[in-house]
Design a protein around this motif. Structure first.
Motif, PDB file in Angstrom:
ATOM      1  N   LEU A  60      11.938   2.622   0.771  1.00  0.00           N
ATOM      2  CA  LEU A  60      10.765   2.457  -0.080  1.00  0.00           C
ATOM      3  C   LEU A  60       9.643   3.307   0.489  1.00  0.00           C
ATOM      4  CD1 LEU A  60      10.833  -1.436  -0.451  1.00  0.00           C
ATOM      5  CD2 LEU A  60      11.862   0.271  -1.975  1.00  0.00           C
ATOM      6  N   ARG A  61       9.236   4.330  -0.237  1.00  0.00           N
ATOM      7  CA  ARG A  61       8.147   5.213   0.197  1.00  0.00           C
ATOM      8  C   ARG A  61       6.855   4.683  -0.403  1.00  0.00           C
ATOM      9  NH1 ARG A  61      12.685   8.558  -0.434  1.00  0.00           N
ATOM     10  NH2 ARG A  61      13.114   9.752   1.465  1.00  0.00           N
ATOM     11  N   THR A  62       5.868   4.398   0.440  1.00  0.00           N
ATOM     12  CA  THR A  62       4.650   3.747  -0.029  1.00  0.00           C
ATOM     13  C   THR A  62       3.417   4.622   0.171  1.00  0.00           C
ATOM     14  OG1 THR A  62       4.190   2.653   2.067  1.00  0.00           O
ATOM     15  CG2 THR A  62       5.638   1.481   0.516  1.00  0.00           C
ATOM     16  N   SER A  63       2.339   4.212  -0.480  1.00  0.00           N
ATOM     17  CA  SER A  63       1.034   4.876  -0.399  1.00  0.00           C
ATOM     18  C   SER A  63      -0.044   3.812  -0.228  1.00  0.00           C
ATOM     19  CB  SER A  63       0.759   5.659  -1.687  1.00  0.00           C
ATOM     20  OG  SER A  63       1.688   6.699  -1.860  1.00  0.00           O
ATOM     21  N   GLY A  94      -2.701   1.170  -0.869  1.00  0.00           N
ATOM     22  CA  GLY A  94      -2.883   0.301  -2.026  1.00  0.00           C
ATOM     23  C   GLY A  94      -1.604  -0.369  -2.488  1.00  0.00           C
ATOM     24  N   ASP A  95      -0.439   0.141  -2.047  1.00  0.00           N
ATOM     25  CA  ASP A  95       0.839  -0.453  -2.441  1.00  0.00           C
ATOM     26  C   ASP A  95       1.093  -1.763  -1.699  1.00  0.00           C
ATOM     27  OD1 ASP A  95       1.228   1.806  -3.985  1.00  0.00           O
ATOM     28  OD2 ASP A  95       2.872   2.608  -2.769  1.00  0.00           O
ATOM     29  N   TYR A  96       1.989  -2.580  -2.262  1.00  0.00           N
ATOM     30  CA  TYR A  96       2.425  -3.838  -1.668  1.00  0.00           C
ATOM     31  C   TYR A  96       3.942  -3.837  -1.532  1.00  0.00           C
ATOM     32  CZ  TYR A  96      -2.195  -5.744  -2.733  1.00  0.00           C
ATOM     33  OH  TYR A  96      -3.546  -5.978  -2.788  1.00  0.00           O
ATOM     34  N   VAL A  97       4.444  -4.545  -0.518  1.00  0.00           N
ATOM     35  CA  VAL A  97       5.881  -4.710  -0.303  1.00  0.00           C
ATOM     36  C   VAL A  97       6.118  -6.182   0.014  1.00  0.00           C
ATOM     37  CG1 VAL A  97       7.841  -4.111   1.186  1.00  0.00           C
ATOM     38  CG2 VAL A  97       6.171  -2.352   0.565  1.00  0.00           C
ATOM     39  N   HIS A 115       1.471   6.623   4.856  1.00  0.00           N
ATOM     40  CA  HIS A 115       2.563   6.534   3.886  1.00  0.00           C
ATOM     41  C   HIS A 115       3.809   5.981   4.572  1.00  0.00           C
ATOM     42  CE1 HIS A 115       0.404   8.654   0.695  1.00  0.00           C
ATOM     43  NE2 HIS A 115      -0.154   9.314   1.693  1.00  0.00           N
ATOM     44  N   HIS A 154       0.552  -5.095   2.651  1.00  0.00           N
ATOM     45  CA  HIS A 154      -0.371  -4.261   1.876  1.00  0.00           C
ATOM     46  C   HIS A 154      -0.639  -2.999   2.688  1.00  0.00           C
ATOM     47  CE1 HIS A 154      -3.642  -3.012  -0.688  1.00  0.00           C
ATOM     48  NE2 HIS A 154      -4.420  -2.934   0.364  1.00  0.00           N
ATOM     49  N   VAL A 155      -0.364  -1.843   2.107  1.00  0.00           N
ATOM     50  CA  VAL A 155      -0.559  -0.571   2.807  1.00  0.00           C
ATOM     51  C   VAL A 155      -2.038  -0.201   2.747  1.00  0.00           C
ATOM     52  CG1 VAL A 155       0.081   1.857   2.925  1.00  0.00           C
ATOM     53  CG2 VAL A 155       1.788   0.149   2.223  1.00  0.00           C
ATOM     54  N   GLU A 181       7.269   4.037   5.359  1.00  0.00           N
ATOM     55  CA  GLU A 181       8.491   3.823   4.599  1.00  0.00           C
ATOM     56  C   GLU A 181       9.171   2.579   5.134  1.00  0.00           C
ATOM     57  OE1 GLU A 181      10.766   7.446   4.611  1.00  0.00           O
ATOM     58  OE2 GLU A 181       9.144   8.565   3.648  1.00  0.00           O
TER      59      GLU A 181
END
Length: 172
Positions: free
Chosen positions: A115-118, A120-123, A97, A92-93, A99
């Motif tokens: 995968l570029r994330t912000s 609130g994003d999940y991976v 940001h 969880h980010v 990657e």
């Protein structure tokens, strides 16, 4: 007035190893655990370019099937290539940001995917998938919360980013 010393129930001892009354100590698995942000354990598996901190682990709270903590990636930094063995990993980010880079071999020719994330994003990272984390920001640290399906942080550092041969048991 009830005091909640150390974030634990007031009627339970803070030290699970010492009940203080001569009785058998309270099991780690018979209580809730409060891990304060300033009490994370940095003595965990590491990859170059990152700092991992355990919050929930077999060692810290007696967990048997989960590990959870934070990872910090400094500005303009990339981790070494690695995988997490048989452990499933959820990310969880929190800030920055970051990657996440891996190779996709589904077309028969490995292609690098980024995968570029912000915040609130999940991976999700499946077992044995080589990857790396990068923080392209020149001045902002990236912070993520990690949860793994093992009680300790499994990290297998690799000499490069490549698709693992499943017939070799994840050893490439």
């Amino acid at each position: 007035m009830t005091s909640h010393v150390g974030g634990f129930h007031p009627h339970l001892p803070d030290d699970a190893g010492d009940a203080g009354d001569g009785k058998e100590s309270l099991s780690l698995r018979a209580r809730l655990h409060h891990i304060r942000a300033d009490a994370l354990d940095g003595d965990t598996a590491q990859s170059g370019g990152m700092r991992r901190f355990a919050a929930i682990s077999g060692r810290t709270v007696g967990s048997e099937r989960i590990w959870m903590g934070q990872t910090h990636v400094a500005p303009a930094t990339a981790s070494s290539d690695h995988h997490h063995g048989a452990s499933e990993t959820a990310i969880h980010v929190v800030s920055g940001h970051p990657e996440f880079v891996f190779l996709d071999d589904s077309s028969g020719s490995p292609q690098e995917v980024r995968l570029r994330t912000s915040p609130g994003d999940y991976v999700f990272v499946p077992p044995y998938v080589p990857h790396r984390e990068e923080n392209p920001s020149p001045d902002e640290e990236a912070v993520v919360v990690i949860a793994r399906s093992t009680q300790e942080a499994v990290v297998v550092n690799l000499p490069g980013l490549y698709v693992l041969d499943p017939e070799k048991g994840g050893d490439g």
